[in-house]
Design a protein around this motif. Structure first.
Motif, PDB file in Angstrom:
ATOM      1  N   ARG A   1      -8.871  -6.897  -2.193  1.00  0.00           N
ATOM      2  CA  ARG A   1      -8.173  -7.869  -3.057  1.00  0.00           C
ATOM      3  C   ARG A   1      -6.795  -8.210  -2.493  1.00  0.00           C
ATOM      4  N   LEU A   2      -6.084  -7.215  -2.024  1.00  0.00           N
ATOM      5  CA  LEU A   2      -4.751  -7.440  -1.451  1.00  0.00           C
ATOM      6  C   LEU A   2      -4.849  -8.310  -0.203  1.00  0.00           C
ATOM      7  N   SER A   3      -5.797  -8.021   0.657  1.00  0.00           N
ATOM      8  CA  SER A   3      -5.978  -8.814   1.875  1.00  0.00           C
ATOM      9  C   SER A   3      -6.290 -10.265   1.535  1.00  0.00           C
TER      10      SER A   3
ATOM     11  N   ARG B   1       2.183   2.254  -3.346  1.00  0.00           N
ATOM     12  CA  ARG B   1       1.220   2.769  -4.317  1.00  0.00           C
ATOM     13  C   ARG B   1       0.595   4.102  -3.920  1.00  0.00           C
TER      14      ARG B   1
ATOM     15  N   THR C   1      -2.121   4.644  -9.604  1.00  0.00           N
ATOM     16  CA  THR C   1      -2.226   3.376  -8.860  1.00  0.00           C
ATOM     17  C   THR C   1      -2.641   3.563  -7.405  1.00  0.00           C
ATOM     18  N   ASN C   2      -3.064   4.774  -7.028  1.00  0.00           N
ATOM     19  CA  ASN C   2      -3.460   5.024  -5.644  1.00  0.00           C
ATOM     20  C   ASN C   2      -4.519   4.003  -5.228  1.00  0.00           C
ATOM     21  N   PRO C   3      -4.286   3.213  -4.179  1.00  0.00           N
ATOM     22  CA  PRO C   3      -5.198   2.121  -3.827  1.00  0.00           C
ATOM     23  C   PRO C   3      -6.542   2.625  -3.297  1.00  0.00           C
ATOM     24  N   ASP C   4      -7.602   1.960  -3.722  1.00  0.00           N
ATOM     25  CA  ASP C   4      -8.935   2.237  -3.204  1.00  0.00           C
ATOM     26  C   ASP C   4      -9.356   1.085  -2.293  1.00  0.00           C
TER      27      ASP C   4
ATOM     28  N   ILE D   1       0.835  -1.211   0.000  1.00  0.00           N
ATOM     29  CA  ILE D   1       0.000   0.000   0.000  1.00  0.00           C
ATOM     30  C   ILE D   1       0.862   1.250   0.000  1.00  0.00           C
TER      31      ILE D   1
ATOM     32  N   GLU E   1     -11.473  -1.348  -2.764  1.00  0.00           N
ATOM     33  CA  GLU E   1     -11.506  -2.649  -3.459  1.00  0.00           C
ATOM     34  C   GLU E   1     -10.096  -3.228  -3.577  1.00  0.00           C
ATOM     35  N   PHE E   2      -9.111  -2.373  -3.826  1.00  0.00           N
ATOM     36  CA  PHE E   2      -7.723  -2.831  -3.875  1.00  0.00           C
ATOM     37  C   PHE E   2      -7.331  -3.435  -2.529  1.00  0.00           C
ATOM     38  N   GLY E   3      -7.721  -2.766  -1.447  1.00  0.00           N
ATOM     39  CA  GLY E   3      -7.402  -3.278  -0.111  1.00  0.00           C
ATOM     40  C   GLY E   3      -8.003  -4.648   0.147  1.00  0.00           C
TER      41      GLY E   3
END
Length: 87
Positions: free
Chosen positions: A80-82, A65, A71-74, A62, A76-78
């Motif tokens: 998916r990453l988790s 990015r 590529t700033n994480p939103d 995080i 949904e990115f969090g």
């Protein structure tokens, strides 16, 4: 539990405060947006010794990015990453 259920969420008793580490960053159920059945299995599968390393990996990704407009994480990115790192 009834209050949570009445608001439209699935209530789930995950145990005592001593077992709350099973819901910490790095655990399979943390920030993974799971259904109740899958969450119950994820909470049961948590391994305390792995939490810190997984959490630190997520923070590093995080941080790498953040601030980059493309590529700033939103949120949904969090999630998916988790799922990738914790499950």
């Amino acid at each position: 539990m009834r209050l949570v259920d009445n608001t439209g969420f699935d209530a789930f008793d995950t145990g005592s405060l001593a077992d709350s580490w099973r819901q910490q960053p790095g655990a399979p159920g943390y920030s993974t947006d799971l259904t109740l059945d899958v969450l119950q299995a994820a909470i049961a599968a948590a391994e305390r010794k792995r939490l810190a390393k997984r959490r630190d990996l997520a923070v590093a990704v995080i941080q790498e990015r953040v601030g980059d407009a493309t590529t700033n994480p939103d949120a949904e990115f969090g999630v998916r990453l988790s799922r990738v790192l914790y499950m």
